[in-house]
Design a protein around this motif. Structure first.
Motif, PDB file in Angstrom:
ATOM      1  N   MET A   1      -8.719 -57.482 -35.745  1.00  0.00           N
ATOM      2  CA  MET A   1      -7.834 -57.819 -36.866  1.00  0.00           C
ATOM      3  C   MET A   1      -8.349 -59.068 -37.555  1.00  0.00           C
ATOM      4  O   MET A   1      -8.834 -59.979 -36.897  1.00  0.00           O
ATOM      5  CB  MET A   1      -6.415 -58.093 -36.338  1.00  0.00           C
ATOM      6  N   VAL A  86      -0.518 -58.084 -42.814  1.00  0.00           N
ATOM      7  CA  VAL A  86      -1.469 -57.187 -42.136  1.00  0.00           C
ATOM      8  C   VAL A  86      -1.393 -55.824 -42.824  1.00  0.00           C
ATOM      9  O   VAL A  86      -0.368 -55.468 -43.397  1.00  0.00           O
ATOM     10  CB  VAL A  86      -1.143 -57.016 -40.627  1.00  0.00           C
ATOM     11  N   ASP A  88      -1.493 -52.867 -41.299  1.00  0.00           N
ATOM     12  CA  ASP A  88      -0.778 -51.867 -40.488  1.00  0.00           C
ATOM     13  C   ASP A  88       0.003 -52.575 -39.388  1.00  0.00           C
ATOM     14  O   ASP A  88      -0.582 -53.235 -38.518  1.00  0.00           O
ATOM     15  CB  ASP A  88      -1.788 -50.877 -39.884  1.00  0.00           C
ATOM     16  N   ASN A  90       1.786 -51.498 -36.822  1.00  0.00           N
ATOM     17  CA  ASN A  90       1.668 -51.038 -35.433  1.00  0.00           C
ATOM     18  C   ASN A  90       0.338 -51.449 -34.811  1.00  0.00           C
ATOM     19  O   ASN A  90       0.284 -51.839 -33.645  1.00  0.00           O
ATOM     20  CB  ASN A  90       1.866 -49.518 -35.360  1.00  0.00           C
ATOM     21  N   GLU A  91      -0.711 -51.396 -35.626  1.00  0.00           N
ATOM     22  CA  GLU A  91      -2.003 -51.893 -35.135  1.00  0.00           C
ATOM     23  C   GLU A  91      -1.929 -53.383 -34.822  1.00  0.00           C
ATOM     24  O   GLU A  91      -2.482 -53.857 -33.834  1.00  0.00           O
ATOM     25  CB  GLU A  91      -3.104 -51.664 -36.190  1.00  0.00           C
ATOM     26  N   ALA A  92      -1.225 -54.126 -35.684  1.00  0.00           N
ATOM     27  CA  ALA A  92      -1.102 -55.565 -35.470  1.00  0.00           C
ATOM     28  C   ALA A  92      -0.321 -55.863 -34.186  1.00  0.00           C
ATOM     29  O   ALA A  92      -0.673 -56.759 -33.419  1.00  0.00           O
ATOM     30  CB  ALA A  92      -0.416 -56.211 -36.670  1.00  0.00           C
ATOM     31  N   LYS A  93       0.741 -55.109 -33.969  1.00  0.00           N
ATOM     32  CA  LYS A  93       1.547 -55.309 -32.750  1.00  0.00           C
ATOM     33  C   LYS A  93       0.672 -55.079 -31.509  1.00  0.00           C
ATOM     34  O   LYS A  93       0.679 -55.887 -30.566  1.00  0.00           O
ATOM     35  CB  LYS A  93       2.744 -54.358 -32.753  1.00  0.00           C
ATOM     36  N   ALA A  94      -0.092 -53.994 -31.518  1.00  0.00           N
ATOM     37  CA  ALA A  94      -0.964 -53.696 -30.378  1.00  0.00           C
ATOM     38  C   ALA A  94      -2.015 -54.793 -30.192  1.00  0.00           C
ATOM     39  O   ALA A  94      -2.336 -55.194 -29.070  1.00  0.00           O
ATOM     40  CB  ALA A  94      -1.642 -52.335 -30.597  1.00  0.00           C
ATOM     41  N   TRP A  95      -2.536 -55.309 -31.314  1.00  0.00           N
ATOM     42  CA  TRP A  95      -3.534 -56.389 -31.281  1.00  0.00           C
ATOM     43  C   TRP A  95      -2.968 -57.632 -30.595  1.00  0.00           C
ATOM     44  O   TRP A  95      -3.574 -58.179 -29.668  1.00  0.00           O
ATOM     45  CB  TRP A  95      -3.990 -56.708 -32.701  1.00  0.00           C
ATOM     46  N   GLU A 133       3.774 -56.148 -42.843  1.00  0.00           N
ATOM     47  CA  GLU A 133       2.881 -55.185 -43.476  1.00  0.00           C
ATOM     48  C   GLU A 133       2.859 -55.472 -44.975  1.00  0.00           C
ATOM     49  O   GLU A 133       3.905 -55.670 -45.591  1.00  0.00           O
ATOM     50  CB  GLU A 133       3.358 -53.757 -43.185  1.00  0.00           C
TER      51      GLU A 133
END
Lengths: 139, 139
Positions: A1, A86, A88, A90-95, A133
Motif C-alpha cells: 500500500m 486509499v 480500496d 478492504n485491501e487497506a484493512k488487510a494491509w 476509500e
C-alpha cells in the motif's frame, strides 16, 4: 500500500458554530460546508476547505459520542485525527492488520459517504488515524 | 487574509528513526526526507510527503526543547500542530494580531527556510497553529 492523500485533519470542538466563526473570521476560510449529523459515529460534522485538504470539525452528538472523552481532556477542542485516502478499503484493512496495527471495528460509511475505519493511535505513533476509500467523484 | 494551503501536520515523536520505519512500513510512505536539526526551534525534523501535504516529524533537540512537555503528556507522540501557508508573513502577523489572536514571538526561519510564527492554541480552537510564508520555489 502506498501512502495516499491526506483527505482531512479531524479537529474536535465543543461548538461547530463557534469554530465556523473562528475559521471564517480569523483563519480566512471562504469554503465552509453545511454542518450535518453523523449519528452512527456520534458526531456532528462540518468541513472547512483549504486549497489542498480539509479540516473536519467534529462536535459531540448524543451522550455516547466518542468525542466527549477527548473534550473532557481538551475543553477548548484540538486535533483529533488524521484521515488518509486509499483506493480500496478492504485491501487497506488487510494491509494494516498484516502490519500488526489494530483496526478499530469493521469498515463503515464515513462523512464523505465512502467506507472508512480507524486505526488505534498506539499503533500509529500516537495519531488516531482514519483510513477512507477515495470518493469516486473526487474529493 | 484567505486560508492558505495546509503545508504540513506537525507530529511529535520520541524517535524520528522509529517513526520513519512506521511511516515507511505501515503507512506506505515512499518519499521521506533526510532528518535535520533545527537548533533555533529545539527540534530535529523530518518531512514525510503525502500526495498533497506533508507530515513533519519532530523530535526534541536539547534539554530546552519545547517538545519535551508535549511528550511528557503523550509519551508515544501525537499530533502537535497544523501549518498553513501565507503569501506574506508580516501581513499575516498583523492580521492575526488584529483579530486578537496571540502570535508567539517574532517571525523566524522555519523548517522550509521561509519565515514562520506560531499562534497560541487557546486562540485557535485548541490547535497550535504555525503560519509560514510560501516558499518561492513551491512547496
Amino acid at each position: 500500500m502506498k501512502l495516499g492523500r491526506l483527505n482531512h485533519v479531524g479537529v474536535a470542538t465543543p461548538s461547530i458554530a463557534d469554530s465556523i466563526t473562528l475559521y471564517r473570521e480569523t483563519m480566512g476560510a471562504v469554503a465552509i460546508g453545511e454542518p450535518f449529523d453523523l449519528p452512527a459515529q456520534g458526531v456532528k460534522v462540518c468541513f472547512v476547505d483549504t486549497p489542498n485538504a480539509q479540516i473536519e470539525l467534529i462536535e459531540p452528538l448524543g451522550d455516547a459520542s466518542p468525542i466527549h472523552g477527548f473534550l473532557a481532556k481538551n475543553p477548548g477542542g484540538g486535533q483529533h485525527h488524521l484521515c488518509y485516502e486509499v483506493p480500496d478499503i478492504n485491501e487497506a484493512k488487510a494491509w494494516f492488520e498484516a502490519k500488526g496495527a489494530r483496526v478499530l471495528g469493521e469498515p463503515r460509511i464515513g462523512a464523505h459517504g465512502t467506507m472508512i475505519f480507524f486505526v488505534h493511535p498506539k499503533d500509529m505513533g500516537g495519531v488516531l488515524t482514519e483510513i477512507m476509500e477515495t470518493p469516486k467523484d473526487g474529493h
